[in-house]
Motif scaffolding. Structure first.
Motif, PDB file in Angstrom:
ATOM      1  N   ALA A  13       0.835  -1.211   0.000  1.00 18.65           N
ATOM      2  CA  ALA A  13       0.000   0.000   0.000  1.00 18.65           C
ATOM      3  C   ALA A  13       0.864   1.252   0.000  1.00 18.65           C
ATOM      4  N   ALA A  14       1.950   1.240   0.763  1.00 20.60           N
ATOM      5  CA  ALA A  14       2.859   2.392   0.801  1.00 20.60           C
ATOM      6  C   ALA A  14       3.563   2.576  -0.544  1.00 20.60           C
ATOM      7  N   ILE A  15       4.011   1.485  -1.139  1.00 20.27           N
ATOM      8  CA  ILE A  15       4.659   1.561  -2.460  1.00 20.27           C
ATOM      9  C   ILE A  15       3.667   2.059  -3.509  1.00 20.27           C
ATOM     10  N   LEU A  16       2.440   1.545  -3.458  1.00 21.03           N
ATOM     11  CA  LEU A  16       1.406   1.982  -4.402  1.00 21.03           C
ATOM     12  C   LEU A  16       1.066   3.458  -4.209  1.00 21.03           C
ATOM     13  N   THR A  17       1.173   3.947  -2.987  1.00 18.92           N
ATOM     14  CA  THR A  17       0.927   5.373  -2.735  1.00 18.92           C
ATOM     15  C   THR A  17       1.965   6.218  -3.473  1.00 18.92           C
ATOM     16  N   VAL A  18       3.207   5.815  -3.415  1.00 17.40           N
ATOM     17  CA  VAL A  18       4.260   6.543  -4.135  1.00 17.40           C
ATOM     18  C   VAL A  18       3.998   6.494  -5.636  1.00 17.40           C
ATOM     19  N   ILE A  19       3.672   5.327  -6.149  1.00 22.06           N
ATOM     20  CA  ILE A  19       3.373   5.181  -7.585  1.00 22.06           C
ATOM     21  C   ILE A  19       2.154   6.008  -7.957  1.00 22.06           C
ATOM     22  N   ARG A  20       1.122   5.937  -7.127  1.00 22.72           N
ATOM     23  CA  ARG A  20      -0.122   6.679  -7.377  1.00 22.72           C
ATOM     24  C   ARG A  20       0.129   8.182  -7.433  1.00 22.72           C
ATOM     25  N   VAL A  21       0.907   8.700  -6.507  1.00 22.13           N
ATOM     26  CA  VAL A  21       1.209  10.132  -6.482  1.00 22.13           C
ATOM     27  C   VAL A  21       2.061  10.514  -7.693  1.00 22.13           C
ATOM     28  N   TYR A  22       3.012   9.666  -8.052  1.00 24.77           N
ATOM     29  CA  TYR A  22       3.851   9.917  -9.232  1.00 24.77           C
ATOM     30  C   TYR A  22       3.000  10.011 -10.503  1.00 24.77           C
ATOM     31  N   ILE A  23       2.126   9.047 -10.690  1.00 26.82           N
ATOM     32  CA  ILE A  23       1.273   9.051 -11.882  1.00 26.82           C
ATOM     33  C   ILE A  23       0.304  10.231 -11.822  1.00 26.82           C
ATOM     34  N   TYR A  25       0.782  13.101 -10.421  1.00 28.48           N
ATOM     35  CA  TYR A  25       1.546  14.306 -10.732  1.00 28.48           C
ATOM     36  C   TYR A  25       1.773  14.427 -12.244  1.00 28.48           C
ATOM     37  N   ALA A  26       2.071  13.309 -12.890  1.00 23.39           N
ATOM     38  CA  ALA A  26       2.261  13.323 -14.352  1.00 23.39           C
ATOM     39  C   ALA A  26       0.981  13.769 -15.047  1.00 23.39           C
ATOM     40  N   TRP A  27      -0.174  13.232 -14.614  1.00 17.96           N
ATOM     41  CA  TRP A  27      -1.452  13.635 -15.211  1.00 17.96           C
ATOM     42  C   TRP A  27      -1.747  15.105 -14.925  1.00 17.96           C
ATOM     43  N   PHE A  79     -13.531  17.025 -27.310  1.00 22.91           N
ATOM     44  CA  PHE A  79     -12.386  16.201 -26.945  1.00 22.91           C
ATOM     45  C   PHE A  79     -11.275  17.036 -26.322  1.00 22.91           C
ATOM     46  N   THR A  80     -11.105  18.275 -26.768  1.00 23.78           N
ATOM     47  CA  THR A  80     -10.128  19.176 -26.161  1.00 23.78           C
ATOM     48  C   THR A  80     -10.477  19.392 -24.697  1.00 23.78           C
ATOM     49  N   PHE A  81     -11.730  19.696 -24.436  1.00 26.93           N
ATOM     50  CA  PHE A  81     -12.212  19.915 -23.073  1.00 26.93           C
ATOM     51  C   PHE A  81     -12.027  18.653 -22.230  1.00 26.93           C
ATOM     52  N   LEU A  82     -12.423  17.501 -22.772  1.00 27.71           N
ATOM     53  CA  LEU A  82     -12.341  16.244 -22.027  1.00 27.71           C
ATOM     54  C   LEU A  82     -10.900  15.870 -21.697  1.00 27.71           C
ATOM     55  N   VAL A  83      -9.995  16.082 -22.637  1.00 24.63           N
ATOM     56  CA  VAL A  83      -8.596  15.735 -22.389  1.00 24.63           C
ATOM     57  C   VAL A  83      -8.003  16.645 -21.315  1.00 24.63           C
ATOM     58  N   MET A  84      -8.186  17.964 -21.477  1.00 18.93           N
ATOM     59  CA  MET A  84      -7.603  18.896 -20.504  1.00 18.93           C
ATOM     60  C   MET A  84      -8.120  18.628 -19.098  1.00 18.93           C
ATOM     61  N   TRP A  85      -9.429  18.613 -18.941  1.00 17.84           N
ATOM     62  CA  TRP A  85     -10.003  18.443 -17.615  1.00 17.84           C
ATOM     63  C   TRP A  85      -9.871  17.006 -17.115  1.00 17.84           C
ATOM     64  N   GLY A  86      -9.918  16.039 -18.022  1.00 19.60           N
ATOM     65  CA  GLY A  86      -9.720  14.644 -17.622  1.00 19.60           C
ATOM     66  C   GLY A  86      -8.348  14.429 -17.020  1.00 19.60           C
ATOM     67  N   GLU A  87      -7.316  14.995 -17.659  1.00 16.33           N
ATOM     68  CA  GLU A  87      -5.962  14.851 -17.129  1.00 16.33           C
ATOM     69  C   GLU A  87      -5.829  15.524 -15.758  1.00 16.33           C
ATOM     70  N   VAL A  88      -6.379  16.715 -15.617  1.00 16.32           N
ATOM     71  CA  VAL A  88      -6.301  17.435 -14.341  1.00 16.32           C
ATOM     72  C   VAL A  88      -7.038  16.670 -13.242  1.00 16.32           C
ATOM     73  N   LEU A  89      -8.262  16.242 -13.519  1.00 16.48           N
ATOM     74  CA  LEU A  89      -9.065  15.571 -12.489  1.00 16.48           C
ATOM     75  C   LEU A  89      -8.511  14.201 -12.119  1.00 16.48           C
ATOM     76  N   VAL A  90      -8.035  13.453 -13.101  1.00 12.47           N
ATOM     77  CA  VAL A  90      -7.406  12.164 -12.790  1.00 12.47           C
ATOM     78  C   VAL A  90      -6.167  12.392 -11.939  1.00 12.47           C
ATOM     79  N   GLY A  91      -5.383  13.410 -12.280  1.00 11.40           N
ATOM     80  CA  GLY A  91      -4.188  13.723 -11.498  1.00 11.40           C
ATOM     81  C   GLY A  91      -4.512  14.069 -10.058  1.00 11.40           C
ATOM     82  N   ILE A  92      -5.485  14.944  -9.864  1.00  8.45           N
ATOM     83  CA  ILE A  92      -5.870  15.339  -8.501  1.00  8.45           C
ATOM     84  C   ILE A  92      -6.390  14.140  -7.720  1.00  8.45           C
ATOM     85  N   ALA A  93      -7.246  13.350  -8.345  1.00  2.00           N
ATOM     86  CA  ALA A  93      -7.823  12.192  -7.653  1.00  2.00           C
ATOM     87  C   ALA A  93      -6.747  11.186  -7.250  1.00  2.00           C
TER      88      ALA A  93
END
Length: 168
Positions: A13-23, A25-27, A79-93
């Motif tokens: 779970a701790a390792i996955l937290t690091v991976i999750r935060v890394y991904i 942040y990329a999004w 699709f422009t709207f979905l990509v921009m906001w999708g990347e931001v929201l997935v990243g935050i989540a």
């Protein structure tokens, strides 16, 4: 055995937290750059992907190019709207660990769309790491907001089901 380890082990779970935060942040940085840069338009990307569907060794399959040409390109603004906001929201989540499984699946969907469109970049790496997050289920967000949000939602749903259950 691996599934049990992914879903129940605290070290994992701790390792996955690091991976999750890394991904996450990329999004987040990819989406934020598109939102604040002011110049992102998916039409150019879509046209480029359609162009990769021809030649002796096409990078984009014909069925995907047909989808891009018939559905995505005429609706490029959406699709422009979905990509921009999708990347931001997935990243935050993913960073916060809230609705983690849903965010991971949406991230996978976007990554596969980018891969189908002939890009490589970090998408394949993100897919591989995100598969572990999705397979781990709740354990991937044990050190995140899902630790409190998911039980609250389950409790709320259970209360509503109890109130609406027919009396026999």
């Amino acid at each position: 055995m691996i599934n049990k380890l992914l879903r129940e082990n605290n070290v994992v779970a701790a390792i996955l937290t690091v991976i999750r935060v890394y991904i996450g942040y990329a999004w987040l940085t990819a989406g934020w750059g598109k939102l604040t840069g002011g110049g992102f338009d998916s039409a150019g990307f879509i046209q480029g992907a359609i162009g990769k569907a021809s030649g002796e060794h096409p990078a984009v399959q014909g069925w995907w190019a047909s989808f891009l040409e018939g559905v995505a390109l005429p609706n490029a603004e959406i699709f422009t709207f979905l990509v921009m906001w999708g990347e931001v929201l997935v990243g935050i989540a993913l960073i916060l660990g809230i609705f983690t499984n849903f965010a991971a699946i949406m991230g996978l969907a976007m990554n596969f769309a980018f891969l189908f469109s002939g890009t490589v970049s970090t998408n394949a790496q993100m897919v591989l790491l995100t598969v572990f997050i999705a397979a781990a289920g709740f354990n991937a967000a044990k050190f995140g907001l899902d630790r409190w949000v998911i039980p609250y939602i389950r409790q709320t749903i259970a209360k509503k089901e109890t109130k609406t259950a027919p009396v026999v």
